[in-house]
Design an enzyme around this catalytic site. Sequence first.
Site, mmCIF file in Angstrom:
data_model
loop_
_atom_site.group_PDB
_atom_site.id
_atom_site.type_symbol
_atom_site.label_atom_id
_atom_site.label_comp_id
_atom_site.label_asym_id
_atom_site.label_seq_id
_atom_site.Cartn_x
_atom_site.Cartn_y
_atom_site.Cartn_z
ATOM 1 N N ASN A 153 0.868 -1.176 0.000
ATOM 2 C CA ASN A 153 0.000 0.000 0.000
ATOM 3 C C ASN A 153 0.907 1.229 0.000
ATOM 4 O O ASN A 153 1.445 1.594 1.037
ATOM 5 C CB ASN A 153 -0.894 -0.045 1.255
ATOM 6 N N LYS B 195 0.175 4.256 -0.352
ATOM 7 C CA LYS B 195 -0.473 5.467 0.178
ATOM 8 C C LYS B 195 -0.197 6.652 -0.756
ATOM 9 O O LYS B 195 -0.036 6.471 -1.956
ATOM 10 C CB LYS B 195 -0.026 5.715 1.619
ATOM 11 N N HIS C 260 -9.613 1.573 4.531
ATOM 12 C CA HIS C 260 -8.381 1.703 5.307
ATOM 13 C C HIS C 260 -8.643 2.684 6.455
ATOM 14 O O HIS C 260 -9.418 3.625 6.312
ATOM 15 C CB HIS C 260 -7.251 2.224 4.405
ATOM 16 N N GLU D 161 -7.065 5.084 7.529
ATOM 17 C CA GLU D 161 -6.806 6.492 7.193
ATOM 18 C C GLU D 161 -8.003 7.095 6.458
ATOM 19 O O GLU D 161 -8.258 8.296 6.563
ATOM 20 C CB GLU D 161 -5.512 6.594 6.363
ATOM 21 N N GLU E 18 -5.777 -4.630 10.420
ATOM 22 C CA GLU E 18 -4.757 -3.620 10.666
ATOM 23 C C GLU E 18 -5.082 -2.865 11.951
ATOM 24 O O GLU E 18 -5.870 -1.904 11.927
ATOM 25 C CB GLU E 18 -4.708 -2.626 9.501
ATOM 26 N N GLY F 80 2.303 2.246 10.906
ATOM 27 C CA GLY F 80 3.353 3.257 10.840
ATOM 28 C C GLY F 80 4.024 3.558 12.174
ATOM 29 O O GLY F 80 4.769 4.532 12.290
ATOM 30 N N SER G 166 3.063 -2.074 10.422
ATOM 31 C CA SER G 166 4.496 -2.173 10.738
ATOM 32 C C SER G 166 5.134 -3.504 10.340
ATOM 33 O O SER G 166 6.053 -3.977 11.013
ATOM 34 C CB SER G 166 4.748 -1.876 12.225
HETATM 35 P P1 PGA Z 1 2.658 0.373 7.687
HETATM 36 O O1 PGA Z 1 1.211 0.633 7.050
HETATM 37 O O2 PGA Z 1 3.183 -0.927 7.102
HETATM 38 O O3 PGA Z 1 3.479 1.562 7.259
HETATM 39 O O4 PGA Z 1 2.480 0.280 9.153
HETATM 40 C C1 PGA Z 1 0.325 -0.427 6.784
HETATM 41 C C2 PGA Z 1 -0.957 0.105 6.205
HETATM 42 O O5 PGA Z 1 -1.422 1.175 6.629
HETATM 43 O O6 PGA Z 1 -1.560 -0.507 5.300
#
Ligand code: PGA
Length: 260
Positions: free
Chosen positions: A20, A22, A108, A110, A178, A184, A222
């Site tokens: 992903n 983003k 997601h 976000e 998630e 992150g 992560s």
């Molecule tokens: P990350 O994000 O691997 O940077 O923690 C995962 C995601 O939001 O899909």
Amino acid sequence: MGGPGHRFSAMATKKLIAGNWKMNCLREDAIRLVSALRERAVAGKAPACEVLVCPPATLLHEISAVLRDSPIELGAQDCAEGSFGPQTGDISAEMLKDVGCRYVILGHSERRQNHGETDALVRRKAQAATAAGLIAIVCVGETEAERKQDLTFDVLARQVDASLPQDAGGADCVIAYEPVWAIGSGKTPSADDIAAAHRQIRAVAARRGAAGPPVRILYGGSVKGANAGEILAIAEVDGALVGGASLKADEFWKIVESCP
Ligand code: PGA
């Protein structure tokens, strides 16, 4: 385990490693990154898992051309609930399919947090995606506050129940677990906690009883080269949704190669 979905063993389905991206990468960096992944995918041993990249919408067309005749698949990060018409700024599932996408990430955290996406909207988007022939990767996960209040299982049950289409099955839907606090942050749940969350999600998803293979459940939050082996070895984990670590070819490929 019971229900029609379980005639197919989870082991029969390949794991899925999805990147992903983003809101990252301009064209030059994107082409460099995806070309490096393509090189790894076509040279040497074929990946043991399915590999997917989900770049921003502006890059899909060009990346689709770079990935032609490679085993790496293309996905998007969101789609509209409608198909065509007066929806300024939106991109429909049909348009994503037309540009070469096979998957689309939906709901997601976000988007749930920053764009107010509800379970009901995520479900309508997933319905639009599957109707257009895309596979929907529906994201669920508890916040830190919900985890501290012991609400993880309640939140997951509600999100899975309300965000997935009623007839969702493994052929057209994937779930990504998630935990919001793990995204992150460099923090990950313990292997036992991931396994327990996936079992809970599977139990709720299995109530749908759609024919065909069971829904794959990815872990996200992560994931990196250093912890991918341990996470992907958890029996309940059918793959990973990778954010930050998907932006570096070496790191992402380490995760791909960690697939048992
Ligand atoms: P990350 O994000 O691997 O940077 O923690 C995962 C995601 O939001 O899909």
